[in-house]
Structure formats: C-alpha cells, structure tokens
Write an enzyme that holds these catalytic residues in place. Structure first.
Site, PDB file in Angstrom:
ATOM      1  N   TYR A  98      41.655  39.490  31.307  1.00  0.00           N
ATOM      2  CA  TYR A  98      40.615  40.176  31.962  1.00  0.00           C
ATOM      3  C   TYR A  98      40.413  41.634  31.531  1.00  0.00           C
ATOM      4  CZ  TYR A  98      37.621  42.015  35.636  1.00  0.00           C
ATOM      5  OH  TYR A  98      36.919  42.626  36.496  1.00  0.00           O
ATOM      6  N   ASP A 170      48.326  35.101  36.187  1.00  0.00           N
ATOM      7  CA  ASP A 170      47.210  35.377  36.924  1.00  0.00           C
ATOM      8  C   ASP A 170      46.555  33.707  36.548  1.00  0.00           C
ATOM      9  OD1 ASP A 170      44.406  35.595  37.283  1.00  0.00           O
ATOM     10  OD2 ASP A 170      44.334  37.643  36.516  1.00  0.00           O
ATOM     11  N   LYS A 195      36.874  34.429  42.864  1.00  0.00           N
ATOM     12  CA  LYS A 195      36.208  33.238  42.195  1.00  0.00           C
ATOM     13  C   LYS A 195      36.451  31.780  42.656  1.00  0.00           C
ATOM     14  CE  LYS A 195      35.605  36.700  39.944  1.00  0.00           C
ATOM     15  NZ  LYS A 195      36.714  37.597  39.477  1.00  0.00           N
TER      16      LYS A 195
HETATM   17  N1  PLP Z   1      41.909  38.225  36.993  1.00  0.00           N
HETATM   18  C1  PLP Z   1      40.938  37.682  36.268  1.00  0.00           C
HETATM   19  C2  PLP Z   1      41.054  36.537  35.403  1.00  0.00           C
HETATM   20  C3  PLP Z   1      39.697  37.974  36.456  1.00  0.00           C
HETATM   21  O1  PLP Z   1      38.643  37.330  36.024  1.00  0.00           O
HETATM   22  C4  PLP Z   1      39.296  38.967  37.518  1.00  0.00           C
HETATM   23  C5  PLP Z   1      37.844  39.198  37.764  1.00  0.00           C
HETATM   24  O2  PLP Z   1      36.879  38.925  37.108  1.00  0.00           O
HETATM   25  C6  PLP Z   1      40.248  39.498  38.130  1.00  0.00           C
HETATM   26  C7  PLP Z   1      41.611  39.094  37.754  1.00  0.00           C
HETATM   27  C8  PLP Z   1      39.977  40.583  39.209  1.00  0.00           C
HETATM   28  O3  PLP Z   1      39.630  40.255  40.247  1.00  0.00           O
HETATM   29  P1  PLP Z   1      38.523  41.216  41.178  1.00  0.00           P
HETATM   30  O4  PLP Z   1      37.255  41.067  40.716  1.00  0.00           O
HETATM   31  O5  PLP Z   1      38.595  40.237  42.620  1.00  0.00           O
HETATM   32  O6  PLP Z   1      39.191  42.133  41.592  1.00  0.00           O
END
Ligand code: PLP
Length: 381
Positions: A98, A170, A195
């Site tokens: 990400y 993650d 998500k």
């Molecule tokens: N990890 C992944 C795989 C993501 O897709 C995202 C956000 O799109 C995040 C972490 C970050 O999360 P947040 O947007 O809740 O801060």
C-alpha cells in the site's frame, strides 16, 4: 467457536449495567472515582473505554490472538509498530505494498533513523541476502495492494524467527475470514479496519493483534502514550460491521471469482491479477494459505495508457470511482494516480503497476449487474 459465531459473539456479552444486547456507545471522556485510584477499572477514555474494550476482545478472537489494540486508522496502527524500533534498526518490507505504508516508512520513519529495504519477499534468496544484524522487522503484505501477489507467511516468519526478527503481516486484503497470520508464525497482524472489518465505508480505524504479552504491553503503552485511539461511536460501528464480516467476505469472493473469469475472457483486457486464477503465479500458495481468494481484482490493458484506463474509470455506474476497498459496495480505482501515487513511477513500474492498471474492490451486489456495468464501460475503450 466457529468463525461466523465469533463474528457475532466472541468477547461480547449483554451490557452488565442494563442488559443491552448490543454493546452500548460509552460516549464519555472520563469516569467517576470513589476516591483517588478507587474506580471500576476505567479512569480516562484515552486509556480505556468499554466500547473499545469490547471491540478489542472481539478482534483478538477473530485473529486467534490474545490481545487486540485499536487505533484511529490503519496507518496509526502501523506507526505504533514502527515505534517498537530504535534509530539504527532496519526493516525489510515487501516491495509491492500500500502506497501509504511505503510513504510512512520512507518519509516519516527514515528521518528518525529507521531504514526500510523493499524486497520481493517471494524471492527467499533475496530476503536472506538483505538480512543483517540491524534487521529488526520484516513487513509482509499479502495479498499485496494492488498487484495481488502473495508472500509465503510460514516460510518468511520461520526465517525471521531463527534470526530473532519480529514479523508484522498486513492482513487487510485477506481479512481474518480468509487468513490468520498469527497461526502461521507472525508476531503482529495489522488491519486497516476501515476496509473489510468495518465493511460499510463509514469508519476509518486500525487494529493490531498479537499473542505475546510483551509486545502487547508495549503497544498498549503506545496506544495511550501517543493517543491515536478510535472513538466509541466508531468502535460501535466496527462491532456492528463485524457481525456480518463472514457473510460479506464470502459473497465478495464469489463475485470476484466470476468477475476475474469474465475479465480473462474479455478481448479488450490484458493481464488479470487475481490469486484465484489457475495461472496466477502463486495460485497453489493461495490455496494453501487462504481459505478463499478475496474480493480484490486488478487488471490492465495491452499497451494501455492512463487515457485507456480513464475511459473505464469514468464510465461505470455501480463501481464507484473511489479510494478504499472492502465495503459492501463495489469500487473501482486507479492505483497509479490514487492509492499508490506516493510511490515513484519507476518503482511502480518495477512491480507491474502501470498507468493503465485498474483495481476493483468487488462488493456484495448481484454479480450480473456488476459484469453488465463493466461491459458497458468497456465499450468506450
Ligand atoms: N494497509 C493496506 C493494505 C491498505 O490498503 C490501507 C489503506 O488503504 C492501509 C493499510 C492504511 O489504512 P487506513 O487507511 O485505515 O489508515
């Protein structure tokens, strides 16, 4: 307790004060004390809140962990993991991840002396070569965002364990329905709860789940000391979303499988990235490591440009053009200009993230409508 039952019941019980079946929203910043230090276990709401505690108990069980610690966003949760490290420590992270995670590693923590090396964790030789005495954390994202590559969690965590290196997975894309990294040797599981866990595109939140008390104590300390906590209303919405997590993810996976097949057969579409496809390079690993293949599908066009992608992005009806993923409604996105814009173009191209790559978050609508929507949009290409 089986997974679907956990979504609805694990760690939860009717409110002791009133019998309310749904966990109440304890909208308070502080708690009355009988005398200094004599209280009901709650002092100040940055430190403890009953709605948040209920959510944390539930989340821990979903990931087969002992402790869950929640944060105001997925990136705030990631920041807490980074703060377990010291200046001079090094991270090895998967090179397809990400964009916001990449940005935090490179533009925030590097300034404080924590260097990240981005490596294709599918190549174990490269991983082994990159490890040195300063390596303190291996950051795994699987399936990766947006190329949907897989990392073999058991193999990487086994290597890390031998060398005394902490691992964080993650697990946002898979959700705890499809994959439980703690069972495969990971030390920390991270979720952008924004998500699939929340599932209704109405909450931003992050969560970490761990088994080891020592890591949990440090993370609880950081949750309170740094203060990036989720509010009680958001914790309530998250608990409410989780009650249907298993149903939503099951339906998204089913829809995504059909859409991936439709895309493969489409004459205008080039590469399709979906771990459920037999020709996905890690299809066998996906079958072993995940219970199903997820609701995310990426695809490209032969010799496509941003203009090619835009003809589709601007012309869908049910797929809303938006960042984020994992909600009941389907979304369509353009990683190069949206979620992954913070990664330099040369690095994006190295992993196959072209300017014409499109990412779909397949929701729980009727799949025939979703396919008809894409078909209509493809007419413009
Ligand atoms: N990890 C992944 C795989 C993501 O897709 C995202 C956000 O799109 C995040 C972490 C970050 O999360 P947040 O947007 O809740 O801060």
């Amino acid at each position: 307790m089986k997974f679907g039952t956990k979504c609805i019941h694990a760690g939860l019980s009717p409110d002791p004060a009133t019998g309310a079946v749904m966990t109440p929203i304890y909208q308070t910043s502080t708690y009355a004390q009988e005398e200094p230090g004599k209280h009901k276990g709650f002092e100040y709401a940055r430190t403890q809140n009953p709605t948040r505690s209920a959510l944390e108990r539930n989340l821990a069980r979903l990931e087969n962990g002992k402790h869950a610690i929640t944060f105001s966003s997925g990136l705030a949760a990631m920041d807490a993991v980074m703060r377990l490290l010291q200046p001079g420590d090094e991270i090895i992270a998967t090179n397809d991840l990400y964009g916001g995670s990449y940005r935090q590693m490179v533009k925030v923590h590097q300034r404080y002396g924590i260097k990240t090396h981005f490596v294709n964790l599918g190549n174990i030789d490269k991983l082994q070569k990159q490890i040195n005495k300063n390596t303190k954390l291996i950051w795994i994202e699987t399936p990766t965002n947006p190329m949907l590559k897989l990392v073999d969690i058991e193999t990487v965590t086994a290597i890390a364990k031998v060398k005394g290196i902490m691992t964080c997975v993650d697990n946002t894309f898979a959700s705890p329905v499809l994959q439980n990294p703690l069972n495969m040797g990971a030390d920390i599981v991270l979720h952008s709860a924004t998500k699939y866990l929340g599932g209704h595109s109405d909450v931003v939140m992050g969560a970490l789940v761990v088994n080891k008390d020592k890591i949990a104590d440090q993370l609880y300390f950081l949750q309170n000391a740094v203060g990036a906590i989720p509010g009680p209303q958001d914790c309530f919405l998250m608990l409410r979303g989780i009650k249907t997590l298993h149903l939503r993810v099951e339906r998204s996976c089913k829809n995504a499988r059909k859409i991936a097949k439709y895309l493969v057969a489409h004459p205008k579409v080039g590469k399709v990235y979906y771990p459920g496809l037999k020709d996905h390079p890690q299809h066998e690993l996906a079958k072993r490591q995940m219970k199903d293949f997820g609701g995310m599908v990426s695809f490209d066009f032969p010799k496509g440009t941003f203009e090619t992608a835009n003809k589709v992005l601007a012309n869908t009806r049910y797929f809303t053009l938006a960042e984020s993923l994992g909600g009941v409604e389907s979304l369509i996105g353009h990683p190069a200009s949206m979620t992954h814009a913070s990664i330099p173009k040369a690095d994006r191209l190295k992993v196959g993230l072209t300017d014409s790559l499109i990412r779909l978050s397949v929701g729980v609508e009727d799949v025939d409508d979703l396919i008809a929507d894409l078909e209509e949009a493809f007419r413009n290409v």
